[in-house]
Design an enzyme around this catalytic site. Structure first.
Site, mmCIF file in Angstrom:
data_model
loop_
_atom_site.group_PDB
_atom_site.id
_atom_site.type_symbol
_atom_site.label_atom_id
_atom_site.label_comp_id
_atom_site.label_asym_id
_atom_site.label_seq_id
_atom_site.Cartn_x
_atom_site.Cartn_y
_atom_site.Cartn_z
ATOM 1 N N LYS A 189 0.867 -1.176 0.000
ATOM 2 C CA LYS A 189 0.000 0.000 0.000
ATOM 3 C C LYS A 189 0.907 1.230 0.000
ATOM 4 O O LYS A 189 1.453 1.618 1.034
ATOM 5 C CB LYS A 189 -0.911 0.001 1.229
ATOM 6 C CG LYS A 189 -1.944 1.147 1.207
ATOM 7 C CD LYS A 189 -1.483 2.287 2.067
ATOM 8 C CE LYS A 189 -2.495 3.408 2.130
ATOM 9 N NZ LYS A 189 -2.084 4.626 1.417
ATOM 10 N N GLY A 241 6.540 5.754 8.278
ATOM 11 C CA GLY A 241 5.636 6.900 8.263
ATOM 12 C C GLY A 241 5.670 7.619 9.593
ATOM 13 O O GLY A 241 6.660 7.552 10.336
ATOM 14 N N SER A 242 4.587 8.286 9.907
ATOM 15 C CA SER A 242 4.535 9.117 11.107
ATOM 16 C C SER A 242 4.423 8.268 12.375
ATOM 17 O O SER A 242 3.980 7.115 12.342
ATOM 18 C CB SER A 242 3.338 10.062 11.036
ATOM 19 O OG SER A 242 2.121 9.341 11.186
ATOM 20 N N ASN A 243 4.807 8.872 13.497
ATOM 21 C CA ASN A 243 4.727 8.167 14.772
ATOM 22 C C ASN A 243 3.305 7.815 15.161
ATOM 23 O O ASN A 243 3.030 6.715 15.642
ATOM 24 C CB ASN A 243 5.362 9.017 15.883
ATOM 25 C CG ASN A 243 6.866 8.898 15.892
ATOM 26 O OD1 ASN A 243 7.518 9.226 14.905
ATOM 27 N ND2 ASN A 243 7.431 8.411 16.990
ATOM 28 N N VAL A 285 0.596 7.295 13.306
ATOM 29 C CA VAL A 285 0.046 6.193 12.510
ATOM 30 C C VAL A 285 0.799 4.903 12.809
ATOM 31 O O VAL A 285 0.199 3.833 12.942
ATOM 32 C CB VAL A 285 0.102 6.531 11.010
ATOM 33 C CG1 VAL A 285 -0.358 5.331 10.172
ATOM 34 C CG2 VAL A 285 -0.764 7.740 10.697
ATOM 35 N N GLY A 286 2.125 4.994 12.932
ATOM 36 C CA GLY A 286 2.917 3.802 13.197
ATOM 37 C C GLY A 286 2.519 3.110 14.484
ATOM 38 O O GLY A 286 2.403 1.875 14.537
ATOM 39 N N GLU A 337 9.277 2.070 11.207
ATOM 40 C CA GLU A 337 10.283 3.125 11.117
ATOM 41 C C GLU A 337 9.534 4.441 11.052
ATOM 42 O O GLU A 337 8.731 4.658 10.137
ATOM 43 C CB GLU A 337 11.189 2.932 9.903
ATOM 44 C CG GLU A 337 12.139 1.751 10.039
ATOM 45 C CD GLU A 337 13.052 1.816 11.256
ATOM 46 O OE1 GLU A 337 13.362 2.947 11.701
ATOM 47 O OE2 GLU A 337 13.444 0.760 11.767
ATOM 48 N N CYS A 377 13.318 11.419 6.814
ATOM 49 C CA CYS A 377 13.256 11.093 8.241
ATOM 50 C C CYS A 377 14.614 11.264 8.906
ATOM 51 O O CYS A 377 14.693 11.446 10.124
ATOM 52 C CB CYS A 377 12.719 9.685 8.453
ATOM 53 S SG CYS A 377 13.636 8.398 7.599
ATOM 54 N N GLN A 391 1.412 19.435 3.523
ATOM 55 C CA GLN A 391 2.746 19.461 4.102
ATOM 56 C C GLN A 391 3.268 20.885 4.220
ATOM 57 O O GLN A 391 3.914 21.253 5.199
ATOM 58 C CB GLN A 391 3.705 18.597 3.282
ATOM 59 C CG GLN A 391 5.050 18.369 3.937
ATOM 60 C CD GLN A 391 4.935 17.705 5.299
ATOM 61 O OE1 GLN A 391 4.069 16.861 5.522
ATOM 62 N NE2 GLN A 391 5.802 18.097 6.229
ATOM 63 N N GLU A 418 9.109 16.707 14.931
ATOM 64 C CA GLU A 418 9.566 16.584 13.543
ATOM 65 C C GLU A 418 8.758 17.527 12.652
ATOM 66 O O GLU A 418 7.528 17.505 12.653
ATOM 67 C CB GLU A 418 9.388 15.144 13.057
ATOM 68 C CG GLU A 418 9.955 14.900 11.674
ATOM 69 C CD GLU A 418 9.864 13.445 11.263
ATOM 70 O OE1 GLU A 418 10.867 12.906 10.760
ATOM 71 O OE2 GLU A 418 8.789 12.837 11.443
#
Length: 487
Positions: free
Chosen positions: A180, A233-235, A237-238, A255, A289, A336, A390
Site C-alpha cells: 500500500k 511513516g509518522s509516529n 500512525v505507526g 520506522e 526522516c 505538508q 519533527e
C-alpha cells in the site's frame, strides 16, 4: 496479464493483473510544483479489494516459498534490469509527483536498482548455522522460515527506494507482498510495479493496492491473513499500526520520525560542516526522516559557522525540480506546506529568532505550487516545539552550547533517536559521541541523512520498533528461525 488501458489512470496490481477498484472511484494526483499539472488518477480501493489482494498473496505464497533462493533471485535481477532501463521516465514521474529535483529522483531510482540486485544475491547466501548437540549421534542446525504474507505500507518521500527496500527482502526470503503506497506518490510506485509485472513474477507474489490509509493501511494491519507488517511513516500512525498488529499476534516493523541533530565542535572543519548541514537539512526540502533539524554549535565557532551557513543558504535556488539548476523543489503537498508554516509560526510564538526565510514563496513561477523559503532560527531552547517535534520541512534550529557534554545532553533531549552526526577532528569527542548518542545511525564528519543499502538502518527510542531494515539485518524481520534436530 492484462495491461492498463487508460494513459492517466493507474490501476491496482493483483494476481498479475491491472484491475480497477470495486467501486471504480479514483483519486487525482497533481504536481506540487504546479497543481494544474495532473500526474494521473489512482484507485480509491475498498476493503473488498484488499481482501482480494491478500487472498491472492496467501495462495501464491505456498509455491513461492518452495522455490530455491537463487530462482527467486532471478526475478529480482530481471526487475532490476527493467527498472534500470526506465530510470529517466520513473525519475521524471517522481519529480512531477512529489517535487524532489530530477537529479535526486534519478539517484533514488538508481538506488532502487542496486537494492534489487543486492537482495537477488541474498538468495545464494546462508540462512542458518550448524549447532553442536549434546547427543553425539544427532545433527542440529537452524534454518529460516518466511512469515507468509507481508503487508508493506510506505510513505511519499521515497516512493521508489522505500517500497523496494521493504519488498525485495520480503520476496527473496520466500514471502509474498501486498503493498500500500502513499497516495501522494502512488503513480510513481505503480510505475515501479510495472517493472515487477514485466519481470514475470508468478501471479499473486507481488501485489499493489492504492487507497486511503484508514481503509487499506489499517485493513492490512487488521487482516488475519497478513503475517507481518513493515511500515514507514509518522509516529502517530505507526503506533496505531503496531498496536493493531500486536493485538492479533502478528509481527510488525515500524520506522517513524526523527529529530536529528548535528553537533559542530569548536575544532570542526566549518566549511565541511556547513555543506553537510545544508545537504542533510534542506535537500529534498527537508522531507527525509534522517534530515538534520537541530544544529548544535559550540560557542567558540557559533558566529563564524552561522555567517557561513547564512551565506550558503541564500545561494539555494528554488523552483520546479525538472528545471536545470534548481537545488530545492516544493513541499510535497499543500498539507505538508501548511504543516511547515504552522511550525514556523510556533517557533516565532515561543520566542525563537527567525534569521532567514520563513515564508511561502509567491509570484508567477510559484503561485500554483507549494514552495517555501529555507528557514533558519536561532536562540532556540530545547523546550520549544521546533526543537522537539519533527517538522519535515526546510527548517533548521541553531542552538549554542559551551561544551561537548552540554551538546550531547541537548542532542539526546528528544523522544526520537534515528540519526545524528558530529563534526570534529578530536578523537575523544568522536568516541564520546559514538558511545553516548542515543541514535540508530551515527555519522562522523558527514551529514545526518543517508545510509548505505548494505548496512542495517533503524532508530532508537520513539523512532522505531527497535527492528532494523536493509542489509543482511533484514532477514531478522522477514523470517523466523527454525531449529532442526536430526537423530
Amino acid at each position: 496479464m492484462t495491461v492498463q488501458t487508460e494513459k492517466k489512470h493507474y490501476l491496482n496490481f493483483i494476481n498479475d493483473e491491472w484491475v480497477p477498484s470495486s467501486t471504480r472511484a479514483v483519486i487525482e494526483n497533481t504536481n506540487p510544483a504546479n497543481n494544474e499539472d495532473v500526474i494521473g488518477y489512482v484507485q480509491k480501493s475498498t476493503k473488498e479489494d484488499l481482501d482480494n489482494a491478500v487472498a491472492t498473496a496467501k495462495a501464491a505464497q505456498k509455491s513461492w516459498k518452495k522455490l530455491p533462493g537463487d530462482a527467486r533471485g532471478k526475478f529480482l535481477y530481471k526487475a532490476a534490469d527493467i527498472l534500470e532501463s526506465r530510470i529517466d521516465e520513473i525519475a521524471e514521474t517522481m519529480t512531477r509527483e512529489m517535487g524532489k529535483t530530477l537529479p535526486e529522483a534519478k539517484g533514488e531510482t538508481a538506488r532502487g536498482v542496486a537494492i534489487l540486485r543486492y537482495y537477488a544475491g541474498e538468495g545464494m547466501r546462508k540462512v542458518g548455522d550448524v549447532i553442536p548437540s549434546t547427543d553425539k549421534d544427532a545433527l542440529m542446525f537452524t534454518s529460516r522460515a518466511p512469515l507468509g504474507v507481508v503487508g508493506v505500507i510506505t510513505p511519499w518521500n521515497f516512493p521508489v527506494a522505500i517500497p523496494i527496500w521493504k519488498a525485495a527482502p520480503a520476496l527473496i526470503y520466500g514471502n509474498t507482498v501486498v503493498l500500500k503506497p502513499a497516495t501522494e506518490t502512488a503513480v510513481t510506485c505503480a510505475k515501479v510495479y510495472e517493472c515487477f509485472a514485466e519481470a514475470g513474477f508468478p501471479p499473486g507474489v507481488v501485489n499493489m493496492i492504492t487507497g486511503p490509509g484508514s481503509v487499506i493501511g489499517q485493513g492490512l494491519a487488521e487482516h488475519p491473513d497478513v503475517n507481518g507488517i513493515t511500515f514507514t511513516g509518522s509516529n502517530s500512525v505507526g503506533k496505531q499500526i503496531g498496536q493493531t498488529v500486536l493485538a492479533r499476534g502478528g509481527k510488525y516493523q515500524l520506522e517513524m520520525g526523527g529529530k536529528n541533530p548535528v553537533i559542530v565542535s569548536s575544532d570542526a572543519d566549518l566549511d565541511l560542516a556547513v555543506e553537510a548541514t545544508i545537504s542533510g537539512g534542506l535537500r529534498s526540502t527537508g522531507q527525509k526522516c534522517t534530515a538534520t533539524s537541530r544544529v548544535i554549535i559550540q560557542s567558540e565557532v557559533y558566529e563564524e559557522f552561522k555567517e557561513k551557513l547564512l551565506e550558503k543558504v541564500k545561494e539555494i535556488t528554488i523552483g520546479n525540480g525538472l528545471e536545470e539548476g534548481i537545488w530545492m523543489g516544493p513541499s510535497a503537498s499543500e498539507n505538508q506546506l501548511n504543516t511547515v508554516l504552522s511550525y514556523i509560526q510556533k517557533g516565532l510564538d515561543e520566542g525563537a529568532s527567525l534569521i532567514l526565510g520563513g515564508e511561502r514563496l509567491s509570484g508567477d513561477e510559484f503561485d500554483n505550487g507549494y514552495f517555501i523559503q529555507p528557514t533558519l532560527f536561532e536562540n532556540v531552547t530545547s523546550d520549544m516545539t521546533i526543537a522537539q517535534e519533527e517538522i519535515f520541512g526546510p527548517v533548521l534550529a541553531l542552538m549554542k552550547v559551551e561544551s561537548m557534554e552540554e551538546a550531547l545532553e541537548l542532542a539526546n533531549d528528544v523522544e526520537f533517536g534515528l540519526s545524528a552526526s558530529i563534526f570534529t577532528t578530536n578523537i575523544q569527542k568522536m568516541l564520546s559521541f559514538i558511545n553516548e548518542m542515543d541514535a540508530g545511525l551515527v555519522r562522523i564528519n558527514a551529514e545526518s541523512a543517508g545510509v548505505e543499502l548494505q548496512a542495517p538502518f533503524g532508530g532508537m527510542k520513539q523512532s522505531s520498533s527497535h527492528s532494523r531494515e536493509q542489509g543482511q539485518a533484514a532477514i531478522e524481520f522477514f523470517t523466523s528461525i527454525k531449529t532442526v534436530f536430526v537423530k
